[in-house]
Design a protein around this motif. Sequence first.
Motif, mmCIF file in Angstrom:
data_model
loop_
_atom_site.group_PDB
_atom_site.id
_atom_site.type_symbol
_atom_site.label_atom_id
_atom_site.label_comp_id
_atom_site.label_asym_id
_atom_site.label_seq_id
_atom_site.Cartn_x
_atom_site.Cartn_y
_atom_site.Cartn_z
ATOM 1 N N VAL A 200 0.844 -1.200 0.000
ATOM 2 C CA VAL A 200 0.000 0.000 0.000
ATOM 3 C C VAL A 200 0.879 1.250 0.000
ATOM 4 O O VAL A 200 0.595 2.232 -0.699
ATOM 5 N N LEU A 201 1.962 1.233 0.764
ATOM 6 C CA LEU A 201 2.881 2.361 0.759
ATOM 7 C C LEU A 201 3.539 2.540 -0.608
ATOM 8 O O LEU A 201 3.827 3.670 -1.026
ATOM 9 N N THR A 202 3.785 1.442 -1.302
ATOM 10 C CA THR A 202 4.357 1.528 -2.645
ATOM 11 C C THR A 202 3.405 2.256 -3.589
ATOM 12 O O THR A 202 3.816 3.128 -4.371
ATOM 13 N N VAL A 203 2.124 1.929 -3.526
ATOM 14 C CA VAL A 203 1.125 2.606 -4.366
ATOM 15 C C VAL A 203 1.031 4.089 -3.993
ATOM 16 O O VAL A 203 0.971 4.966 -4.861
ATOM 17 N N ALA A 204 1.032 4.375 -2.692
ATOM 18 C CA ALA A 204 0.956 5.770 -2.250
ATOM 19 C C ALA A 204 2.155 6.563 -2.745
ATOM 20 O O ALA A 204 2.017 7.692 -3.238
ATOM 21 N N PHE A 205 3.335 5.966 -2.633
ATOM 22 C CA PHE A 205 4.531 6.675 -3.076
ATOM 23 C C PHE A 205 4.528 6.867 -4.587
ATOM 24 O O PHE A 205 5.048 7.874 -5.091
ATOM 25 N N ALA A 206 3.954 5.929 -5.324
ATOM 26 C CA ALA A 206 3.839 6.088 -6.777
ATOM 27 C C ALA A 206 3.017 7.333 -7.114
ATOM 28 O O ALA A 206 3.383 8.110 -8.008
ATOM 29 N N GLY A 207 1.896 7.531 -6.415
ATOM 30 C CA GLY A 207 1.093 8.725 -6.653
ATOM 31 C C GLY A 207 1.845 9.998 -6.293
ATOM 32 O O GLY A 207 1.823 10.983 -7.047
ATOM 33 N N GLN A 208 2.520 9.994 -5.144
ATOM 34 C CA GLN A 208 3.308 11.149 -4.708
ATOM 35 C C GLN A 208 4.401 11.478 -5.715
ATOM 36 O O GLN A 208 4.562 12.636 -6.131
ATOM 37 N N ALA A 209 5.178 10.474 -6.102
ATOM 38 C CA ALA A 209 6.321 10.718 -6.978
ATOM 39 C C ALA A 209 5.886 11.108 -8.388
ATOM 40 O O ALA A 209 6.515 11.953 -9.034
ATOM 41 N N ALA B 276 -5.708 18.923 -19.715
ATOM 42 C CA ALA B 276 -5.604 17.469 -19.555
ATOM 43 C C ALA B 276 -4.367 17.061 -18.743
ATOM 44 O O ALA B 276 -4.464 16.193 -17.869
ATOM 45 N N PRO B 277 -3.182 17.653 -18.992
ATOM 46 C CA PRO B 277 -2.027 17.284 -18.165
ATOM 47 C C PRO B 277 -2.254 17.545 -16.674
ATOM 48 O O PRO B 277 -1.854 16.739 -15.834
ATOM 49 N N LEU B 278 -2.902 18.651 -16.339
ATOM 50 C CA LEU B 278 -3.158 18.948 -14.924
ATOM 51 C C LEU B 278 -4.171 17.980 -14.321
ATOM 52 O O LEU B 278 -4.086 17.638 -13.131
ATOM 53 N N LEU B 279 -5.106 17.505 -15.125
ATOM 54 C CA LEU B 279 -6.044 16.490 -14.634
ATOM 55 C C LEU B 279 -5.325 15.163 -14.375
ATOM 56 O O LEU B 279 -5.688 14.428 -13.445
ATOM 57 N N VAL B 280 -4.316 14.852 -15.178
ATOM 58 C CA VAL B 280 -3.515 13.650 -14.932
ATOM 59 C C VAL B 280 -2.822 13.757 -13.572
ATOM 60 O O VAL B 280 -2.786 12.793 -12.790
ATOM 61 N N VAL B 281 -2.277 14.929 -13.267
ATOM 62 C CA VAL B 281 -1.653 15.144 -11.954
ATOM 63 C C VAL B 281 -2.677 14.967 -10.839
ATOM 64 O O VAL B 281 -2.388 14.365 -9.791
ATOM 65 N N LEU B 282 -3.882 15.446 -11.054
ATOM 66 C CA LEU B 282 -4.935 15.325 -10.048
ATOM 67 C C LEU B 282 -5.276 13.860 -9.768
ATOM 68 O O LEU B 282 -5.505 13.470 -8.611
ATOM 69 N N VAL B 283 -5.286 13.024 -10.801
ATOM 70 C CA VAL B 283 -5.531 11.586 -10.616
ATOM 71 C C VAL B 283 -4.431 10.964 -9.758
ATOM 72 O O VAL B 283 -4.700 10.145 -8.868
ATOM 73 N N ALA B 284 -3.178 11.346 -10.002
ATOM 74 C CA ALA B 284 -2.066 10.816 -9.210
ATOM 75 C C ALA B 284 -2.221 11.186 -7.739
ATOM 76 O O ALA B 284 -1.950 10.375 -6.844
ATOM 77 N N ILE B 285 -2.672 12.413 -7.473
ATOM 78 C CA ILE B 285 -2.887 12.842 -6.090
ATOM 79 C C ILE B 285 -4.009 12.037 -5.446
ATOM 80 O O ILE B 285 -3.947 11.691 -4.253
ATOM 81 N N ALA B 286 -5.045 11.715 -6.215
ATOM 82 C CA ALA B 286 -6.133 10.897 -5.687
ATOM 83 C C ALA B 286 -5.632 9.507 -5.292
ATOM 84 O O ALA B 286 -6.055 8.943 -4.270
ATOM 85 N N VAL B 287 -4.728 8.943 -6.094
ATOM 86 C CA VAL B 287 -4.131 7.646 -5.755
ATOM 87 C C VAL B 287 -3.366 7.750 -4.439
ATOM 88 O O VAL B 287 -3.465 6.867 -3.566
ATOM 89 N N LEU B 288 -2.592 8.810 -4.289
ATOM 90 C CA LEU B 288 -1.865 9.029 -3.035
ATOM 91 C C LEU B 288 -2.827 9.114 -1.857
ATOM 92 O O LEU B 288 -2.574 8.525 -0.797
ATOM 93 N N ALA B 289 -3.942 9.822 -2.036
ATOM 94 C CA ALA B 289 -4.889 10.005 -0.937
ATOM 95 C C ALA B 289 -5.485 8.678 -0.489
ATOM 96 O O ALA B 289 -5.535 8.378 0.717
ATOM 97 N N VAL B 290 -5.927 7.855 -1.434
ATOM 98 C CA VAL B 290 -6.584 6.594 -1.083
ATOM 99 C C VAL B 290 -5.591 5.624 -0.460
ATOM 100 O O VAL B 290 -5.815 5.078 0.636
ATOM 101 N N ALA B 291 -4.464 5.389 -1.133
ATOM 102 C CA ALA B 291 -3.483 4.426 -0.625
ATOM 103 C C ALA B 291 -2.845 4.922 0.667
ATOM 104 O O ALA B 291 -2.607 4.137 1.597
#
Length: 405
Positions: free
Chosen positions: A223-232, A375-390
Amino acid sequence: MTTARPRSPSATGSPAVPAALLVTAILLLAVNLRGPLVAVSAVVDPIRSDLGIDAATAGLLTSLPVLCFGLATPLASAFLARAGLARGVLVALVVLLAGVLVRSLDGLPAAIAGTLLLGLAITAGNVAVPVVIGRDLTRHAGAVLGAYTAALNVGSMLTLSLTVPIAGVTGWRTALASWGALVVVAAVVWWWATRGRDPEPAPAQDTSATAPTAWWRRPVAWVLTVAFAGQAFAYYGVTAWLPQLLRDELAMPPVTAGAAASVFQIAALGGAFGVPVLLRYAGPRATVLVVCAAWTTIPLGMLLAPQLWTAWCIVGGFAQGGGLVVIFSLVVQAARDAAESRRFSALVQGGGYTVAAAAPPVIGAVHAATGDWTAPLLVVLVAIAVLAVAGAIAGGLRATRPVPG
């Protein structure tokens, strides 16, 4: 069942090292673990013109080291286990200096070769630092992790702010090579802080492997690996393209855009020192959610009101610095001994950075395909959502030790 944490080398026969000196060595190392990498984004236009390459190829000079952070992490972990943390980091700094210099030589092959050397060296440093902090500075791990994260962003801030002015006088090659001076300083202080230590060979028996639950079967690691993927992913995507976004959206000249983008790095200092306090009083899950809420100000703010870029960079910068601290704090908290800490660090960073390596080219490709930055900024927003959940899931898992303060 919790295995006993091994004592630091200073407690096992190696010469005692003042904690302040070791912390100084860690901070100087940290300055060099991001600065040489992000310097390229400040002078990407002259690099493209000089080498005759397109935007996608230029993006490799930023994304290749991040890919190394992911794919070479198991190799770095094994190297550090064999060579020891003290000697292994010193070797990594020598390789880093070679990479900085080779990258500035003539031609694209030299630029690629130097970038790969740089990536391999920084990978070893990435894995080593959380382990050193968790092993030798346990009582103050949270504060030192915060200072370490702050130093990462200081390195980025220095290179983003000063590379363009230096390049204006000397050219981009000398500007990038000049950051090798900081590597030399870090190597000297690291040698001084760790001189006389044993090479810390890998133990004959891996305590984490004989624990009731093998380290790689523990959900918190994945789970930390997924969270760090979103952060990075969010961090490297924003870092690589924020100067260009500011030039496009606000018509900033290149020098101004580079300095403006450094605000995103400077503001991380607040998150680096503020999040350890928040962790102590609010707990991991609440801290993750606060960090992620602040992170969203970069993509949403630049979409809705780009003229307020200073505010978005300050709040988003606080978040990106804090996100790194909270994840590394959870890694230190969850590991049951030094061997497991090294493996957790390798897995979390290896998986996360492998995903993050795609951020600069993916965001660049989306921008090229759509012609704007929505669209690029929305991609960043999705990554942040992954960080939040994980991150929220990881923050709710019980660990063997309290969050370090």
